[in-house]
Write a protein that holds these residues in place. Structure first.
Motif, PDB file in Angstrom:
ATOM      1  N   ARG A 160       0.822  -1.211   0.000  1.00  0.00           N
ATOM      2  CA  ARG A 160       0.000   0.000   0.000  1.00  0.00           C
ATOM      3  C   ARG A 160       0.856   1.261   0.000  1.00  0.00           C
ATOM      4  O   ARG A 160       0.532   2.243  -0.663  1.00  0.00           O
ATOM      5  N   ILE A 161       1.950   1.241   0.758  1.00  0.00           N
ATOM      6  CA  ILE A 161       2.866   2.382   0.779  1.00  0.00           C
ATOM      7  C   ILE A 161       3.505   2.532  -0.606  1.00  0.00           C
ATOM      8  O   ILE A 161       3.591   3.641  -1.147  1.00  0.00           O
ATOM      9  N   GLU A 162       3.955   1.425  -1.173  1.00  0.00           N
ATOM     10  CA  GLU A 162       4.546   1.471  -2.510  1.00  0.00           C
ATOM     11  C   GLU A 162       3.563   2.027  -3.533  1.00  0.00           C
ATOM     12  O   GLU A 162       3.953   2.731  -4.470  1.00  0.00           O
ATOM     13  N   ALA A 163       2.273   1.703  -3.350  1.00  0.00           N
ATOM     14  CA  ALA A 163       1.235   2.181  -4.265  1.00  0.00           C
ATOM     15  C   ALA A 163       0.868   3.639  -4.009  1.00  0.00           C
ATOM     16  O   ALA A 163       0.070   4.215  -4.743  1.00  0.00           O
ATOM     17  N   GLY A 164       1.433   4.209  -2.958  1.00  0.00           N
ATOM     18  CA  GLY A 164       1.184   5.617  -2.670  1.00  0.00           C
ATOM     19  C   GLY A 164      -0.115   5.890  -1.938  1.00  0.00           C
ATOM     20  O   GLY A 164      -0.619   7.017  -1.976  1.00  0.00           O
ATOM     21  N   GLU A 165      -0.659   4.890  -1.234  1.00  0.00           N
ATOM     22  CA  GLU A 165      -1.909   5.075  -0.505  1.00  0.00           C
ATOM     23  C   GLU A 165      -1.666   5.934   0.738  1.00  0.00           C
ATOM     24  O   GLU A 165      -1.176   5.456   1.761  1.00  0.00           O
ATOM     25  N   VAL A 166      -2.021   7.184   0.643  1.00  0.00           N
ATOM     26  CA  VAL A 166      -1.789   8.142   1.725  1.00  0.00           C
ATOM     27  C   VAL A 166      -2.616   7.785   2.960  1.00  0.00           C
ATOM     28  O   VAL A 166      -2.145   7.937   4.089  1.00  0.00           O
ATOM     29  N   ALA A 167      -3.820   7.293   2.772  1.00  0.00           N
ATOM     30  CA  ALA A 167      -4.672   6.928   3.916  1.00  0.00           C
ATOM     31  C   ALA A 167      -3.993   5.872   4.778  1.00  0.00           C
ATOM     32  O   ALA A 167      -4.000   5.971   6.016  1.00  0.00           O
ATOM     33  N   THR A 168      -3.397   4.885   4.158  1.00  0.00           N
ATOM     34  CA  THR A 168      -2.673   3.855   4.899  1.00  0.00           C
ATOM     35  C   THR A 168      -1.499   4.471   5.648  1.00  0.00           C
ATOM     36  O   THR A 168      -1.260   4.153   6.812  1.00  0.00           O
ATOM     37  N   ALA A 169      -0.767   5.361   4.990  1.00  0.00           N
ATOM     38  CA  ALA A 169       0.384   6.005   5.614  1.00  0.00           C
ATOM     39  C   ALA A 169      -0.034   6.849   6.814  1.00  0.00           C
ATOM     40  O   ALA A 169       0.629   6.815   7.857  1.00  0.00           O
ATOM     41  N   VAL A 170      -1.126   7.588   6.687  1.00  0.00           N
ATOM     42  CA  VAL A 170      -1.598   8.429   7.798  1.00  0.00           C
ATOM     43  C   VAL A 170      -1.995   7.554   8.984  1.00  0.00           C
ATOM     44  O   VAL A 170      -1.657   7.854  10.139  1.00  0.00           O
ATOM     45  N   PHE A 171      -2.688   6.464   8.717  1.00  0.00           N
ATOM     46  CA  PHE A 171      -3.073   5.538   9.790  1.00  0.00           C
ATOM     47  C   PHE A 171      -1.829   4.942  10.449  1.00  0.00           C
ATOM     48  O   PHE A 171      -1.735   4.884  11.679  1.00  0.00           O
ATOM     49  N   LEU A 172      -0.855   4.539   9.631  1.00  0.00           N
ATOM     50  CA  LEU A 172       0.384   3.975  10.140  1.00  0.00           C
ATOM     51  C   LEU A 172       1.138   4.984  11.000  1.00  0.00           C
ATOM     52  O   LEU A 172       1.619   4.656  12.088  1.00  0.00           O
ATOM     53  N   VAL A 173       1.223   6.223  10.538  1.00  0.00           N
ATOM     54  CA  VAL A 173       1.879   7.282  11.303  1.00  0.00           C
ATOM     55  C   VAL A 173       1.169   7.495  12.635  1.00  0.00           C
ATOM     56  O   VAL A 173       1.813   7.648  13.678  1.00  0.00           O
ATOM     57  N   SER A 174      -0.147   7.486  12.627  1.00  0.00           N
ATOM     58  CA  SER A 174      -0.917   7.681  13.855  1.00  0.00           C
ATOM     59  C   SER A 174      -0.598   6.598  14.883  1.00  0.00           C
ATOM     60  O   SER A 174      -0.399   6.887  16.068  1.00  0.00           O
ATOM     61  N   ILE A 175      -0.539   5.366  14.425  1.00  0.00           N
ATOM     62  CA  ILE A 175      -0.221   4.264  15.343  1.00  0.00           C
ATOM     63  C   ILE A 175       1.207   4.403  15.859  1.00  0.00           C
ATOM     64  O   ILE A 175       1.473   4.215  17.057  1.00  0.00           O
ATOM     65  N   LYS A 176       2.140   4.756  14.983  1.00  0.00           N
ATOM     66  CA  LYS A 176       3.539   4.898  15.400  1.00  0.00           C
ATOM     67  C   LYS A 176       3.710   6.024  16.414  1.00  0.00           C
ATOM     68  O   LYS A 176       4.431   5.880  17.399  1.00  0.00           O
ATOM     69  N   LEU A 177       3.034   7.130  16.191  1.00  0.00           N
ATOM     70  CA  LEU A 177       3.149   8.258  17.124  1.00  0.00           C
ATOM     71  C   LEU A 177       2.445   7.970  18.448  1.00  0.00           C
ATOM     72  O   LEU A 177       2.935   8.366  19.511  1.00  0.00           O
ATOM     73  N   ALA A 178       1.311   7.280  18.398  1.00  0.00           N
ATOM     74  CA  ALA A 178       0.619   6.917  19.638  1.00  0.00           C
ATOM     75  C   ALA A 178       1.488   5.965  20.465  1.00  0.00           C
ATOM     76  O   ALA A 178       1.617   6.132  21.689  1.00  0.00           O
ATOM     77  N   THR A 179       2.103   5.000  19.809  1.00  0.00           N
ATOM     78  CA  THR A 179       3.002   4.079  20.500  1.00  0.00           C
ATOM     79  C   THR A 179       4.200   4.819  21.084  1.00  0.00           C
ATOM     80  O   THR A 179       4.613   4.579  22.217  1.00  0.00           O
ATOM     81  N   ALA A 180       4.717   5.770  20.315  1.00  0.00           N
ATOM     82  CA  ALA A 180       5.862   6.558  20.786  1.00  0.00           C
ATOM     83  C   ALA A 180       5.496   7.375  22.020  1.00  0.00           C
ATOM     84  O   ALA A 180       6.274   7.462  22.962  1.00  0.00           O
ATOM     85  N   ALA A 181       4.303   7.958  22.013  1.00  0.00           N
ATOM     86  CA  ALA A 181       3.873   8.769  23.165  1.00  0.00           C
ATOM     87  C   ALA A 181       3.744   7.910  24.417  1.00  0.00           C
ATOM     88  O   ALA A 181       4.183   8.322  25.504  1.00  0.00           O
ATOM     89  N   VAL A 182       3.171   6.737  24.282  1.00  0.00           N
ATOM     90  CA  VAL A 182       3.015   5.848  25.443  1.00  0.00           C
ATOM     91  C   VAL A 182       4.380   5.387  25.939  1.00  0.00           C
ATOM     92  O   VAL A 182       4.652   5.414  27.154  1.00  0.00           O
ATOM     93  N   ASN A 183       5.258   4.987  25.035  1.00  0.00           N
ATOM     94  CA  ASN A 183       6.600   4.553  25.442  1.00  0.00           C
ATOM     95  C   ASN A 183       7.392   5.703  26.069  1.00  0.00           C
ATOM     96  O   ASN A 183       8.106   5.514  27.039  1.00  0.00           O
ATOM     97  N   ALA A 184       7.239   6.899  25.520  1.00  0.00           N
ATOM     98  CA  ALA A 184       7.943   8.058  26.077  1.00  0.00           C
ATOM     99  C   ALA A 184       7.481   8.336  27.500  1.00  0.00           C
ATOM    100  O   ALA A 184       8.302   8.591  28.388  1.00  0.00           O
ATOM    101  N   ALA A 185       6.180   8.269  27.717  1.00  0.00           N
ATOM    102  CA  ALA A 185       5.655   8.496  29.072  1.00  0.00           C
ATOM    103  C   ALA A 185       6.120   7.401  30.035  1.00  0.00           C
ATOM    104  O   ALA A 185       6.462   7.693  31.183  1.00  0.00           O
ATOM    105  N   ALA A 186       6.155   6.168  29.564  1.00  0.00           N
ATOM    106  CA  ALA A 186       6.600   5.073  30.424  1.00  0.00           C
ATOM    107  C   ALA A 186       8.063   5.229  30.798  1.00  0.00           C
ATOM    108  O   ALA A 186       8.456   4.948  31.937  1.00  0.00           O
ATOM    109  N   ILE A 187       8.871   5.691  29.856  1.00  0.00           N
ATOM    110  CA  ILE A 187      10.295   5.860  30.130  1.00  0.00           C
ATOM    111  C   ILE A 187      10.532   6.995  31.118  1.00  0.00           C
ATOM    112  O   ILE A 187      11.374   6.890  32.003  1.00  0.00           O
ATOM    113  N   SER A 188       9.770   8.052  30.984  1.00  0.00           N
ATOM    114  CA  SER A 188       9.992   9.207  31.870  1.00  0.00           C
ATOM    115  C   SER A 188       9.442   8.965  33.255  1.00  0.00           C
ATOM    116  O   SER A 188       9.770   9.692  34.187  1.00  0.00           O
ATOM    117  N   GLY A 189       8.599   7.949  33.395  1.00  0.00           N
ATOM    118  CA  GLY A 189       8.098   7.547  34.697  1.00  0.00           C
ATOM    119  C   GLY A 189       7.139   8.496  35.278  1.00  0.00           C
ATOM    120  O   GLY A 189       6.879   8.686  36.383  1.00  0.00           O
TER     121      GLY A 189
END
Length: 137
Positions: free
Chosen positions: A108-137
């Motif tokens: 889907r990324i190779e095909a240029g599907e922006v909707a898939t990329a936006v969803f993927l970015v959202s999941i990656k950033l949400a995971t990053a926020a949770v991990n960042a908060a867990a690390i900072s305690g």
């Protein structure tokens, strides 16, 4: 003014060391991420693929967020190295799980599907926020 200058001179080497180590860890994380993906995001970006640019940009920010919180919470350079590496490993594992759950995401990324990329970015950033908060305690 002299106190401020003295503080700057004393703190600058620590700042430079922590910044350099953080950027090096981030660079290694991005390289590992690029090796992990089935598609060549850099080639796709050079071809003008917006979905690939979004996906890679989200991954870079997603790797940087927990690393930044590791930097903020660390006391020594070794704290930063340890927690920075832990943060990146957790993020890369999370990214890999997302890629496995979202079947055909590389196609889907190779095909240029922006909707898939936006969803993927959202999941990656949400995971990053949770991990960042867990690390900072």
């Amino acid at each position: 003014m002299e106190d401020a200058f003295g503080t700057l001179l004393k703190g600058l080497p620590v700042f430079m060391a922590h910044s350099a180590v953080s950027l090096l860890i981030l660079l290694v994380g991005v390289i590992v991420y690029l090796k992990m993906t089935r598609h060549d995001e850099m080639a796709l970006i050079r071809e003008g693929n917006t979905a690939a640019a979004l996906s890679l940009g989200g991954a870079i920010v997603g790797l940087a967020l927990p690393l930044a919180f590791s930097l903020a919470a660390s006391i020594t350079l070794w704290d930063l190295v340890f927690w920075g590496v832990v943060a990146l490993v957790l993020q890369i594992i999370a990214f890999r799980i997302v890629d496995l759950v979202l079947k055909g995401v590389s196609d889907r990324i190779e095909a240029g599907e922006v909707a898939t990329a936006v969803f993927l970015v959202s999941i990656k950033l949400a995971t990053a926020a949770v991990n960042a908060a867990a690390i900072s305690g």
